[in-house]
Motif scaffolding. Sequence first.
Motif, PDB file in Angstrom:
ATOM      1  N   SER A   1       0.840  -1.197   0.000  1.00  0.00           N
ATOM      2  CA  SER A   1       0.000   0.000   0.000  1.00  0.00           C
ATOM      3  C   SER A   1       0.879   1.252   0.000  1.00  0.00           C
ATOM      4  O   SER A   1       1.944   1.273   0.626  1.00  0.00           O
ATOM      5  N   PRO A   2       0.449   2.313  -0.705  1.00  0.00           N
ATOM      6  CA  PRO A   2       1.217   3.562  -0.707  1.00  0.00           C
ATOM      7  C   PRO A   2       1.443   4.117   0.695  1.00  0.00           C
ATOM      8  O   PRO A   2       2.511   4.645   1.010  1.00  0.00           O
TER       9      PRO A   2
ATOM     10  N   LEU B   1       0.928   3.970  -5.758  1.00  0.00           N
ATOM     11  CA  LEU B   1      -0.241   4.843  -5.841  1.00  0.00           C
ATOM     12  C   LEU B   1      -0.720   4.947  -7.288  1.00  0.00           C
ATOM     13  O   LEU B   1      -1.927   4.927  -7.559  1.00  0.00           O
ATOM     14  N   ARG B   2       0.224   5.017  -8.212  1.00  0.00           N
ATOM     15  CA  ARG B   2      -0.131   5.076  -9.634  1.00  0.00           C
ATOM     16  C   ARG B   2      -0.806   3.764 -10.070  1.00  0.00           C
ATOM     17  O   ARG B   2      -1.752   3.769 -10.856  1.00  0.00           O
TER      18      ARG B   2
ATOM     19  N   GLU C   1      -6.508   7.403 -13.740  1.00  0.00           N
ATOM     20  CA  GLU C   1      -6.396   8.739 -13.131  1.00  0.00           C
ATOM     21  C   GLU C   1      -4.931   9.105 -12.911  1.00  0.00           C
ATOM     22  O   GLU C   1      -4.509  10.238 -13.133  1.00  0.00           O
ATOM     23  N   ALA C   2      -4.127   8.106 -12.489  1.00  0.00           N
ATOM     24  CA  ALA C   2      -2.714   8.362 -12.235  1.00  0.00           C
ATOM     25  C   ALA C   2      -1.930   8.475 -13.539  1.00  0.00           C
ATOM     26  O   ALA C   2      -1.014   9.281 -13.659  1.00  0.00           O
ATOM     27  N   GLU C   3      -2.289   7.656 -14.521  1.00  0.00           N
ATOM     28  CA  GLU C   3      -1.566   7.691 -15.792  1.00  0.00           C
ATOM     29  C   GLU C   3      -1.678   9.050 -16.459  1.00  0.00           C
ATOM     30  O   GLU C   3      -0.764   9.516 -17.122  1.00  0.00           O
TER      31      GLU C   3
ATOM     32  N   GLN D   1      -5.783  15.865  -9.110  1.00  0.00           N
ATOM     33  CA  GLN D   1      -6.156  15.157  -7.889  1.00  0.00           C
ATOM     34  C   GLN D   1      -5.057  14.174  -7.486  1.00  0.00           C
ATOM     35  O   GLN D   1      -4.702  14.073  -6.312  1.00  0.00           O
ATOM     36  N   PHE D   2      -4.508  13.456  -8.473  1.00  0.00           N
ATOM     37  CA  PHE D   2      -3.439  12.507  -8.180  1.00  0.00           C
ATOM     38  C   PHE D   2      -2.188  13.244  -7.697  1.00  0.00           C
ATOM     39  O   PHE D   2      -1.546  12.845  -6.718  1.00  0.00           O
TER      40      PHE D   2
END
Length: 332
Positions: A46-47, A63-64, A70-72, A77-78
């Motif tokens: 976990s991050p 986290l990505r 969303e992370a890519e 927000q990320f």
Amino acid sequence: MLAISCNIGILLGFIISHYVNCWSVTYLALLLCAIYSLGCCCLPESPQYLFVKKKKEKAIRALRFYRGEEAESETSQFTAEVARFKDIHNEGTPKKKDSNQIHIKDFLTRSRWKPILICVVVILFPAGSGSIPLITYTANIFAEAHSNLSPAMSSIVVATLQLIGSYVSTMMVEKAGRRVLLVISTLGCAVCSITMGTYSFLQDMDIDVTCFRWVPVASMSALVFINAIGIGIVPFIIMTEILDPKIRGSIVTFCLLEFSGVTCLVVKYFPMAVEHLGMYSCMWFFSCCCVASATFVLTCMPETKGKNFEQISESLNKGKKSSHKEVAPTLV
């Protein structure tokens, strides 16, 4: 998702047990555990944990991974979430590091003991409602009640209703509110328990209840469904909302151990209680527990829907602002 997954497992257990012997069910469960363990090995840590261990690059990659598209796309927000994690877990001064350590006094402050007490009591609601022993001994209960449905089919029906109820709860919990669902669920379970207890009492008194053989299935099905809407899910949500993040991990762990221990005792001694006191006495006892649970919710538990931690702390302390700043838990 936790409640839905557990209820899917219970339903599959009843269905499979109807067609194969108990040893086959055990080996199948063991196989699923092995698959689950292997699957976890393929997932990154976990991050939160990686940031605590100062492994920032791995934490950002994790986290990505968990945020997906969303992370890519590197959304704002990320990016803000990464910055927040970095700020929370920066090197800081020795004094700041020490402030994140958990001490006994952290559990004894006036602003924290009430949320802790609420969590310790609320986590007992599922066992007190009677749903857990009833689901465990569903086949036996329906066999003794001479229900029109076969014990195996009755068990499958009950487990299906529990799964539907848990799904309905996920749809309603952000609309109706936590307190409303808990009160409806506890009082509804009380009515169902009284009904089942009365039927069992009349049966023990040798009163002809042939025309009411549908009562055990209907009342127990309703109890399981109503329990899944509130009691089966909301206590676990409440714990994550009213506890100070600094002590959240420790208290949630304690409450889960408490839940497992009490559940084990209730399931173990339920058949003995039925044998010595009668089914009706046990059901009426569960109904009293449900009424007591509803009373506790109405008098001691605040509504947490749509509120942040600071607002919840203020309501618990009668409008006084909490003196504790919200910080991330050291380890979840």
